[in-house]
Design an enzyme around this catalytic site. Sequence first.
Site, PDB file in Angstrom:
ATOM      1  N   ARG A   1       0.826  -1.209   0.000  1.00  0.00           N
ATOM      2  CA  ARG A   1       0.000   0.000   0.000  1.00  0.00           C
ATOM      3  C   ARG A   1       0.862   1.262   0.000  1.00  0.00           C
ATOM      4  O   ARG A   1       2.022   1.239   0.395  1.00  0.00           O
ATOM      5  CB  ARG A   1      -0.924   0.010   1.225  1.00  0.00           C
ATOM      6  CG  ARG A   1      -1.994  -1.054   1.199  1.00  0.00           C
ATOM      7  CD  ARG A   1      -2.894  -0.956   2.432  1.00  0.00           C
ATOM      8  NE  ARG A   1      -2.153  -1.153   3.671  1.00  0.00           N
ATOM      9  CZ  ARG A   1      -1.761  -0.187   4.494  1.00  0.00           C
ATOM     10  NH1 ARG A   1      -2.044   1.082   4.220  1.00  0.00           N
ATOM     11  NH2 ARG A   1      -1.095  -0.466   5.594  1.00  0.00           N
TER      12      ARG A   1
ATOM     13  N   LYS B   1      -8.658  -2.543   0.453  1.00  0.00           N
ATOM     14  CA  LYS B   1      -8.582  -1.731   1.660  1.00  0.00           C
ATOM     15  C   LYS B   1      -9.358  -0.424   1.550  1.00  0.00           C
ATOM     16  O   LYS B   1      -9.764   0.145   2.565  1.00  0.00           O
ATOM     17  CB  LYS B   1      -7.116  -1.455   2.022  1.00  0.00           C
ATOM     18  CG  LYS B   1      -6.383  -2.684   2.551  1.00  0.00           C
ATOM     19  CD  LYS B   1      -7.071  -3.281   3.777  1.00  0.00           C
ATOM     20  CE  LYS B   1      -6.278  -4.430   4.370  1.00  0.00           C
ATOM     21  NZ  LYS B   1      -7.003  -5.084   5.497  1.00  0.00           N
TER      22      LYS B   1
ATOM     23  N   HIS C   1     -10.710  -5.015  12.080  1.00  0.00           N
ATOM     24  CA  HIS C   1      -9.639  -5.624  11.290  1.00  0.00           C
ATOM     25  C   HIS C   1      -9.232  -6.914  11.997  1.00  0.00           C
ATOM     26  O   HIS C   1      -8.315  -6.930  12.816  1.00  0.00           O
ATOM     27  CB  HIS C   1      -8.453  -4.659  11.191  1.00  0.00           C
ATOM     28  CG  HIS C   1      -7.366  -5.144  10.281  1.00  0.00           C
ATOM     29  ND1 HIS C   1      -6.042  -4.864  10.495  1.00  0.00           N
ATOM     30  CD2 HIS C   1      -7.410  -5.894   9.148  1.00  0.00           C
ATOM     31  CE1 HIS C   1      -5.319  -5.408   9.548  1.00  0.00           C
ATOM     32  NE2 HIS C   1      -6.125  -6.042   8.713  1.00  0.00           N
TER      33      HIS C   1
ATOM     34  N   SER D   1      -0.515  -7.312   9.901  1.00  0.00           N
ATOM     35  CA  SER D   1       0.016  -8.232   8.898  1.00  0.00           C
ATOM     36  C   SER D   1       1.208  -9.013   9.459  1.00  0.00           C
ATOM     37  O   SER D   1       2.113  -8.445  10.078  1.00  0.00           O
ATOM     38  CB  SER D   1       0.463  -7.438   7.667  1.00  0.00           C
ATOM     39  OG  SER D   1       1.040  -8.273   6.706  1.00  0.00           O
TER      40      SER D   1
ATOM     41  N   LYS E   1      -3.188 -13.839  11.738  1.00  0.00           N
ATOM     42  CA  LYS E   1      -4.656 -13.800  11.637  1.00  0.00           C
ATOM     43  C   LYS E   1      -5.199 -14.869  10.705  1.00  0.00           C
ATOM     44  O   LYS E   1      -6.105 -15.612  11.051  1.00  0.00           O
ATOM     45  CB  LYS E   1      -5.125 -12.431  11.119  1.00  0.00           C
ATOM     46  CG  LYS E   1      -5.082 -11.296  12.069  1.00  0.00           C
ATOM     47  CD  LYS E   1      -5.954 -10.131  11.644  1.00  0.00           C
ATOM     48  CE  LYS E   1      -5.958  -9.792  10.184  1.00  0.00           C
ATOM     49  NZ  LYS E   1      -4.653  -9.418   9.638  1.00  0.00           N
ATOM     50  N   THR E   2      -4.629 -14.916   9.518  1.00  0.00           N
ATOM     51  CA  THR E   2      -5.121 -15.868   8.525  1.00  0.00           C
ATOM     52  C   THR E   2      -4.764 -17.302   8.897  1.00  0.00           C
ATOM     53  O   THR E   2      -5.585 -18.211   8.825  1.00  0.00           O
ATOM     54  CB  THR E   2      -4.547 -15.520   7.134  1.00  0.00           C
ATOM     55  OG1 THR E   2      -4.950 -14.189   6.784  1.00  0.00           O
ATOM     56  CG2 THR E   2      -5.045 -16.479   6.074  1.00  0.00           C
TER      57      THR E   2
ATOM     58  N   ASP F   1     -10.029 -11.427   7.555  1.00  0.00           N
ATOM     59  CA  ASP F   1      -9.418 -10.098   7.670  1.00  0.00           C
ATOM     60  C   ASP F   1     -10.335  -8.957   8.107  1.00  0.00           C
ATOM     61  O   ASP F   1      -9.893  -8.061   8.811  1.00  0.00           O
ATOM     62  CB  ASP F   1      -8.792  -9.720   6.321  1.00  0.00           C
ATOM     63  CG  ASP F   1      -7.816  -8.563   6.423  1.00  0.00           C
ATOM     64  OD1 ASP F   1      -7.004  -8.552   7.362  1.00  0.00           O
ATOM     65  OD2 ASP F   1      -7.856  -7.670   5.558  1.00  0.00           O
TER      66      ASP F   1
ATOM     67  N   ARG G   1       1.416 -12.261  -1.791  1.00  0.00           N
ATOM     68  CA  ARG G   1       0.005 -12.419  -1.409  1.00  0.00           C
ATOM     69  C   ARG G   1      -0.708 -13.441  -2.286  1.00  0.00           C
ATOM     70  O   ARG G   1      -0.363 -13.639  -3.460  1.00  0.00           O
ATOM     71  CB  ARG G   1      -0.724 -11.079  -1.545  1.00  0.00           C
ATOM     72  CG  ARG G   1      -0.245 -10.007  -0.591  1.00  0.00           C
ATOM     73  CD  ARG G   1      -0.860 -10.174   0.773  1.00  0.00           C
ATOM     74  NE  ARG G   1      -0.420  -9.159   1.715  1.00  0.00           N
ATOM     75  CZ  ARG G   1      -0.960  -8.974   2.908  1.00  0.00           C
ATOM     76  NH1 ARG G   1      -1.979  -9.736   3.305  1.00  0.00           N
ATOM     77  NH2 ARG G   1      -0.513  -8.043   3.710  1.00  0.00           N
TER      78      ARG G   1
END
Length: 526
Positions: A56, A198, A217, A235, A239-240, A254, A318
């Site tokens: 980003r 995003k 988030h 990140s 989380k994933t 997410d 990603r």
Amino acid sequence: MSTLSYETELDKVLKGDNICHDLPVSQLVERALDKKEGILTSTGALRATTGKYTGRSPQDKYIVEEGSVKEKINWGSVNQPISKEVFENLYKKVLGYLQSKDEVFVSKNFAGADKGYRLPIRVVNEYAWHNLFARQLFIRPSKEELASHVAEFTVISAPGFKANPMVDGTKSETFIIISFEKRTVLIGGTEYAGEIKKSIFSIMNYLLPERNVLSMHCSANVGDEGDVALFFGLSGTGKTTLSADPSRHLIGDDEHGWSHTGVFNIEGGCYAKCINLSEEKEPQIYNAIRFGSVLENVALDESRKPDYDDTSLTENTRAAYPLELIPNSMIPSVAGHPNTIIFLTADAFGVLPPISRLTKEQAMYHFLSGYTSKLAGTERGITSPEATFSTCFGAPFLPLPAYRYAEMLGEKINQHNAQVFLVNTGWSGGEYGVGKRMNLAYTRAMVQAALLGELNSVETIVDPIFGLNIPARCPGVPDEVLQPKETWADKEAYDVKAKDLAGKFQENFKKFANVSDEILNAGPTV
């Protein structure tokens, strides 16, 4: 310019002969290959690269300073204001640019799995692979829903259009601009697909709290008995990975909303960081990367097999894939109120406990802090681990003041008696370069114990510096691993490093001058 004129101008462009509406996945893949936007990998996934922008561009993100939102937005380095005139000028230029293209791709989707709160959106792309990305990441309408779909927000992405800062009023060639009054997101100068995802999340973070829904988030999953868990984290914290549990149903990886009826996914797909991905450690994610999925900046070997250990393009590799490619995923991705909330941090200093039980006040403190570490080598100029704090574990995407989200979380913890834990997926036995990354099997065992309620009444030991309640025992984890200081060979070095990190927490928290003493005193002491 009025909203009506914007709609008319855009609608006129979208009626052109070069517009491809709602193409199926197979055709989008074909178009991307024909245009040489990407190549097929050995798994069947489409691999695309994004040039110099592999992440980003937060310095190039703006919100139009409009009357209806001016007093609500938390303006600053995250939510940078830009004038209506700058936006209107770029809007016209981008539409003209798209009209000159041979093909432009448009898809209609939804954000929000709960039909009571979902947002109909439209995504307009210069690139076919970006439209495929959007189709897989957002919620795909049925044929009946598509026929009656009326977009309430439009994302327009034209990576090939580069702004001239001297003329267009931007900081660089790149821009991501949200206009809440014109219900439009304008993206140019960057090929990084994450900006599309995003930008919609930022919009939902504005709209949902206005309807008394907490936008978050986080990832989420649910057990067979209906017990819901949330996993907050920045990140790289897990989380994933931790939410993709074969023994539970994945709600999402997410972005979620928490309403008066429960939790729902904002998206219809997953955007997993896949550096060092392996089938052995993360089989669900690994096996989801097949035809229809998109790999972003992943290196390939001679046989076009993805090399997830190769960081030559970026460490921010990603994978984007639809939620239903995860076995046991929850479709539609809606569930009840959370029983367990887990805050994830990857502490590269190696001083935070691998798991600790939080009081409501500690939960508020650590939610507002949003701590994790940046590692050496991940960004130019970083030669040793650095503490980073991202409010509510998602500061770059929060248009409203942070305390608005924190207050809502505190209220919901009270209302639904949710148990909150802080889990460190970072280093143990020393800081980065000395100790080792926390054993994933141990982390999974700790999370499992938390979800089963096995840590709710276990004896705890209070950390003298951070004030955290550390379980004395946890099934499947050696007792000494639970106490971070015991894993260090040099105990004095641990004390120095722990006090240093505690001081960083305190310094960061000075910006929350309006919090109660109870929350302020829930942080570390030095």
